[in-house]
Design a protein around this motif. Structure first.
Motif, PDB file in Angstrom:
ATOM      1  N   VAL A 194       7.359   7.753  12.226  1.00 56.04           N
ATOM      2  CA  VAL A 194       6.188   6.959  11.846  1.00 56.04           C
ATOM      3  C   VAL A 194       6.450   6.297  10.492  1.00 56.04           C
ATOM      4  CG1 VAL A 194       3.713   6.981  11.373  1.00 56.04           C
ATOM      5  CG2 VAL A 194       4.661   8.563  13.073  1.00 56.04           C
ATOM      6  N   GLU A 195       6.984   7.093   9.574  1.00 55.19           N
ATOM      7  CA  GLU A 195       7.258   6.580   8.230  1.00 55.19           C
ATOM      8  C   GLU A 195       8.250   5.415   8.289  1.00 55.19           C
ATOM      9  OE1 GLU A 195       8.717   9.588   5.580  1.00 55.19           O
ATOM     10  OE2 GLU A 195       8.601   8.233   3.850  1.00 55.19           O
ATOM     11  N   GLU A 196       9.292   5.589   9.125  1.00 58.03           N
ATOM     12  CA  GLU A 196      10.311   4.566   9.323  1.00 58.03           C
ATOM     13  C   GLU A 196       9.669   3.224   9.723  1.00 58.03           C
ATOM     14  OE1 GLU A 196      13.735   6.546  11.458  1.00 58.03           O
ATOM     15  OE2 GLU A 196      13.217   4.991  12.907  1.00 58.03           O
ATOM     16  N   ASP A 197       8.712   3.272  10.647  1.00 58.51           N
ATOM     17  CA  ASP A 197       8.119   2.038  11.173  1.00 58.51           C
ATOM     18  C   ASP A 197       6.943   1.539  10.340  1.00 58.51           C
ATOM     19  OD1 ASP A 197       9.884   2.387  13.240  1.00 58.51           O
ATOM     20  OD2 ASP A 197       8.390   2.240  14.848  1.00 58.51           O
ATOM     21  N   LEU A 198       6.099   2.459   9.878  1.00 55.57           N
ATOM     22  CA  LEU A 198       4.796   2.040   9.331  1.00 55.57           C
ATOM     23  C   LEU A 198       4.570   2.439   7.874  1.00 55.57           C
ATOM     24  CD1 LEU A 198       2.595   2.898  12.459  1.00 55.57           C
ATOM     25  CD2 LEU A 198       3.536   0.662  11.833  1.00 55.57           C
ATOM     26  N   GLY A 199       5.561   3.080   7.259  1.00 59.76           N
ATOM     27  CA  GLY A 199       5.439   3.463   5.853  1.00 59.76           C
ATOM     28  C   GLY A 199       5.085   2.225   5.025  1.00 59.76           C
ATOM     29  N   GLY A 200       4.072   2.337   4.155  1.00 55.78           N
ATOM     30  CA  GLY A 200       3.651   1.210   3.324  1.00 55.78           C
ATOM     31  C   GLY A 200       2.652   0.288   4.007  1.00 55.78           C
ATOM     32  N   ARG A 201       2.415   0.504   5.320  1.00 54.84           N
ATOM     33  CA  ARG A 201       1.497  -0.370   6.059  1.00 54.84           C
ATOM     34  C   ARG A 201       0.226   0.358   6.488  1.00 54.84           C
ATOM     35  NH1 ARG A 201       4.374  -4.819   8.126  1.00 54.84           N
ATOM     36  NH2 ARG A 201       2.797  -5.112   9.730  1.00 54.84           N
ATOM     37  N   ILE A 202       0.215   1.694   6.340  1.00 51.25           N
ATOM     38  CA  ILE A 202      -0.967   2.472   6.760  1.00 51.25           C
ATOM     39  C   ILE A 202      -1.364   3.416   5.622  1.00 51.25           C
ATOM     40  CG2 ILE A 202      -0.344   2.291   9.202  1.00 51.25           C
ATOM     41  CD1 ILE A 202       0.678   5.149   9.119  1.00 51.25           C
ATOM     42  N   ASP A 203      -2.595   3.961   5.692  1.00 52.10           N
ATOM     43  CA  ASP A 203      -3.109   4.752   4.576  1.00 52.10           C
ATOM     44  C   ASP A 203      -2.507   6.144   4.502  1.00 52.10           C
ATOM     45  OD1 ASP A 203      -5.305   2.925   3.522  1.00 52.10           O
ATOM     46  OD2 ASP A 203      -5.728   2.981   5.678  1.00 52.10           O
ATOM     47  N   MET A 204      -2.293   6.768   5.668  1.00 50.68           N
ATOM     48  CA  MET A 204      -1.892   8.177   5.623  1.00 50.68           C
ATOM     49  C   MET A 204      -1.119   8.595   6.871  1.00 50.68           C
ATOM     50  SD  MET A 204      -4.514  11.371   5.045  1.00 50.68           S
ATOM     51  CE  MET A 204      -3.920  13.044   4.797  1.00 50.68           C
ATOM     52  N   ILE A 205      -0.174   9.522   6.689  1.00 50.14           N
ATOM     53  CA  ILE A 205       0.505  10.160   7.826  1.00 50.14           C
ATOM     54  C   ILE A 205       0.271  11.659   7.712  1.00 50.14           C
ATOM     55  CG2 ILE A 205       2.709  10.642   8.967  1.00 50.14           C
ATOM     56  CD1 ILE A 205       3.802   8.021   7.693  1.00 50.14           C
ATOM     57  N   VAL A 206      -0.311  12.248   8.760  1.00 45.54           N
ATOM     58  CA  VAL A 206      -0.465  13.700   8.809  1.00 45.54           C
ATOM     59  C   VAL A 206       0.738  14.236   9.582  1.00 45.54           C
ATOM     60  CG1 VAL A 206      -1.894  15.624   9.596  1.00 45.54           C
ATOM     61  CG2 VAL A 206      -2.986  13.519   8.759  1.00 45.54           C
ATOM     62  N   ASP A 207       1.589  15.004   8.882  1.00 47.23           N
ATOM     63  CA  ASP A 207       2.823  15.506   9.485  1.00 47.23           C
ATOM     64  C   ASP A 207       2.561  16.872  10.111  1.00 47.23           C
ATOM     65  OD1 ASP A 207       5.293  16.554  10.084  1.00 47.23           O
ATOM     66  OD2 ASP A 207       6.215  16.099   8.144  1.00 47.23           O
ATOM     67  N   GLY A 208       2.599  16.917  11.439  1.00 47.67           N
ATOM     68  CA  GLY A 208       2.370  18.189  12.139  1.00 47.67           C
ATOM     69  C   GLY A 208       3.632  18.643  12.848  1.00 47.67           C
TER      70      GLY A 208
ATOM     71  N   MET B 109       0.850  -1.199   0.000  1.00 49.15           N
ATOM     72  CA  MET B 109       0.000   0.000   0.000  1.00 49.15           C
ATOM     73  C   MET B 109       0.881   1.243   0.000  1.00 49.15           C
ATOM     74  SD  MET B 109      -2.017   1.072   3.587  1.00 49.15           S
ATOM     75  CE  MET B 109      -3.031  -0.370   3.640  1.00 49.15           C
ATOM     76  N   ASP B 110       0.415   2.281  -0.744  1.00 47.40           N
ATOM     77  CA  ASP B 110       1.129   3.561  -0.722  1.00 47.40           C
ATOM     78  C   ASP B 110       0.625   4.376   0.454  1.00 47.40           C
ATOM     79  OD1 ASP B 110       2.806   3.244  -2.824  1.00 47.40           O
ATOM     80  OD2 ASP B 110       1.427   4.096  -4.310  1.00 47.40           O
ATOM     81  N   THR B 111       1.537   4.908   1.241  1.00 48.09           N
ATOM     82  CA  THR B 111       1.133   5.751   2.359  1.00 48.09           C
ATOM     83  C   THR B 111       1.163   7.217   1.927  1.00 48.09           C
ATOM     84  OG1 THR B 111       2.062   4.156   3.916  1.00 48.09           O
ATOM     85  CG2 THR B 111       1.683   6.390   4.746  1.00 48.09           C
ATOM     86  N   ILE B 112       0.011   7.883   2.029  1.00 53.70           N
ATOM     87  CA  ILE B 112      -0.039   9.310   1.689  1.00 53.70           C
ATOM     88  C   ILE B 112       0.579  10.087   2.853  1.00 53.70           C
ATOM     89  CG2 ILE B 112      -1.596  11.255   1.205  1.00 53.70           C
ATOM     90  CD1 ILE B 112      -3.758   9.097   0.526  1.00 53.70           C
ATOM     91  N   ILE B 113       1.528  10.978   2.568  1.00 51.03           N
ATOM     92  CA  ILE B 113       2.115  11.801   3.633  1.00 51.03           C
ATOM     93  C   ILE B 113       1.836  13.270   3.331  1.00 51.03           C
ATOM     94  CG2 ILE B 113       4.234  12.405   4.883  1.00 51.03           C
ATOM     95  CD1 ILE B 113       5.354   9.672   4.061  1.00 51.03           C
ATOM     96  N   LYS B 114       1.170  13.955   4.258  1.00 48.35           N
ATOM     97  CA  LYS B 114       0.807  15.365   4.039  1.00 48.35           C
ATOM     98  C   LYS B 114       1.232  16.216   5.223  1.00 48.35           C
ATOM     99  CE  LYS B 114      -1.542  15.006   0.131  1.00 48.35           C
ATOM    100  NZ  LYS B 114      -1.056  15.647  -1.106  1.00 48.35           N
ATOM    101  N   LYS B 115       1.827  17.354   4.918  1.00 51.30           N
ATOM    102  CA  LYS B 115       2.325  18.235   5.968  1.00 51.30           C
ATOM    103  C   LYS B 115       1.331  19.369   6.258  1.00 51.30           C
ATOM    104  CE  LYS B 115       6.699  20.441   7.197  1.00 51.30           C
ATOM    105  NZ  LYS B 115       6.916  19.676   8.409  1.00 51.30           N
ATOM    106  N   ILE B 116       1.042  19.549   7.536  1.00 50.21           N
ATOM    107  CA  ILE B 116       0.141  20.624   7.966  1.00 50.21           C
ATOM    108  C   ILE B 116       0.929  21.931   8.074  1.00 50.21           C
ATOM    109  CG2 ILE B 116      -1.147  21.473   9.994  1.00 50.21           C
ATOM    110  CD1 ILE B 116      -2.657  19.366   8.392  1.00 50.21           C
ATOM    111  N   ASP B 117       0.350  23.009   7.556  1.00 53.88           N
ATOM    112  CA  ASP B 117       0.963  24.327   7.702  1.00 53.88           C
ATOM    113  C   ASP B 117       0.462  24.939   9.008  1.00 53.88           C
ATOM    114  OD1 ASP B 117       1.894  26.884   7.582  1.00 53.88           O
ATOM    115  OD2 ASP B 117       1.236  27.263   5.521  1.00 53.88           O
ATOM    116  N   LYS B 118       1.335  24.903  10.028  1.00 52.87           N
ATOM    117  CA  LYS B 118       0.902  25.361  11.356  1.00 52.87           C
ATOM    118  C   LYS B 118       0.765  26.874  11.433  1.00 52.87           C
ATOM    119  CE  LYS B 118       1.410  21.672  14.259  1.00 52.87           C
ATOM    120  NZ  LYS B 118       1.576  21.187  15.595  1.00 52.87           N
TER     121      LYS B 118
END
Ligand code: AMP
Ligand code: MG
Length: 353
Positions: free
Chosen positions: A164-178, A1-10
């Motif tokens: 998170v990416e190191e451990d779960l990249g490819g195993r989950i749907d999305m990472i919200v980077d805050g 699975m591809d993990t979508i990674i998106k960065k939040i603009d704080k």
């Protein structure tokens, strides 16, 4: 699975792009998918807490033992009333003072909360985080998000999206980077189903802080005396959180003696060809003369130490150390939580000098 990674603009919390990210995260969660997101404590791996299949996916992705229950994250008190049976008046007092924040409370669960979420228990752990990104993701995902730390079971909890990416990249749907989290150690867990309420895991909200608002508070014996042989009441506390590749030892004693002893052991191991890491503080790093020395923070503000602890353990892992020596920290305030996690990572190996 591809993990979508998106960065939040704080800096622009209400930007259109942030809104799109939260909508996407919410849609994935509502469909039963997995989304990792930051909270003020550590990054969480979120799933719809009321959907049994979604909770099961968390255990699979993390490799988490199925008897280790998940914490349900909410954003308001009305939602608490929908998932737990009775709320003692002390819980309202504690919530008034420390929610939203780094505190989890345990209650009798209602039927709506599946056993897949509670690890088979009739109680449920609930937290209302303060981190704005966490709150947006929880709201977008329907209001009840099970979210244990977003690491592979047995590794240090993640304090930035890269972990998170190191451990779960490819195993989950999305990472919200805050960005990097604020506190760095997991929430205090307070069991409200017993009288007096009992702390099952130390965190930033200390026993003294809780006693200050509700009077008597007890503490699970297993966290005070880890060698007592009694099983901890929070199922997750019995697992060794982190088995570093290196042998980690905590060196305890007067500051000058600790530095001297660590220097001596480091030189000894290095001369035999081993790689040695040292966890020092602002106050001591200059005094170490061998090995890879890392500055964990300053003793004058232990919050800095909590914030860097897990990242440093991960760095030493990546650097393939054979031995790690760490200074010991005070057991007041957040120091209690720091020492609880560090002792677990060290398998309770302490050298007294
Ligand atoms: P984590 O979210 O990875 O920090 O882990 C959650 C922690 O909360 C684990 O140590 C669990 O054992 C503990 N926990 C969750 N629900 C309960 C519960 N109902 N009773 C006791 N401990 C719980
Ligand atoms: Mg965890």
């Amino acid at each position: 699975m591809d993990t979508i990674i998106k960065k939040i603009d704080k800096l622009q919390p209400n930007s259109e792009e942030n809104k799109r990210i939260y909508e996407k995260a919410g849609a994935i969660l509502k469909k039963g998918g997995l989304v990792a997101f930051p909270t003020e404590t550590v990054y969480g791996l979120g799933a719809d807490a009321l959907n049994r299949e979604a909770s099961e996916k968390i255990y699979a992705a993390k490799g988490r033992p199925s008897d280790n229950p998940l914490i349900v994250h909410i954003t308001n008190m009305e939602d608490l009333e929908k998932i737990v049976e009775t709320i003692p008046k002390e819980a309202y007092i504690v919530a008034e003072k420390y929610w939203p924040g780094p505190l989890t409370m345990i209650f009798e669960k209602r039927e709506i909360v599946p056993y897949e979420t509670t690890g088979g228990l009739d109680t449920v752990a609930v937290r209302m985080p303060s981190d704005e990104t966490a709150r947006e993701v929880i709201r977008a995902g329907g209001g009840y998000i099970a979210a244990p730390s977003a690491n592979t079971s047995g590794r240090p909890s993640p304090t930035m999206a890269g972990h998170v990416e190191e451990d779960l990249g490819g195993r989950i749907d999305m990472i919200v980077d805050g960005g990097a989290v604020e506190i760095g150690v997991e929430s205090t867990i307070l069991d409200m189903t017993v009288t007096p309420p009992m702390i099952l895991r130390p965190g930033k909200i200390t026993k003294e802080m809780l006693a200050g608002v509700i009077g008597e508070v007890s503490e699970d014996r297993a966290i005070i005396r880890p060698d007592s042989g009694v099983a901890p009441k929070a199922p997750g506390m019995k697992y060794r959180h982190y088995a570093p590749k290196a042998e980690l030892s905590i060196v305890e004693g007067p500051a000058e003696l600790v530095v001297g002893a660590i220097n001596q052991m480091a030189v000894g191991y290095i001369s035999k060809g081993y790689k040695v890491g040292i966890i020092g503080t602002e106050e001591t790093v200059e005094k170490y003369r061998a090995g890879v020395v890392k500055n964990i923070g300053t003793r004058s503000d232990e919050a800095t130490i909590a914030r860097h602890l897990y990242a440093i353990l991960r760095e030493f892992d990546a650097e393939n150390m054979d031995y790690i020596f760490s200074e010991s920290f005070s057991t007041g305030g957040i120091g209690n939580a720091i020492m609880n996690r560090l002792l677990k990572a060290a398998g309770h190996h302490v050298i007294n000098v």
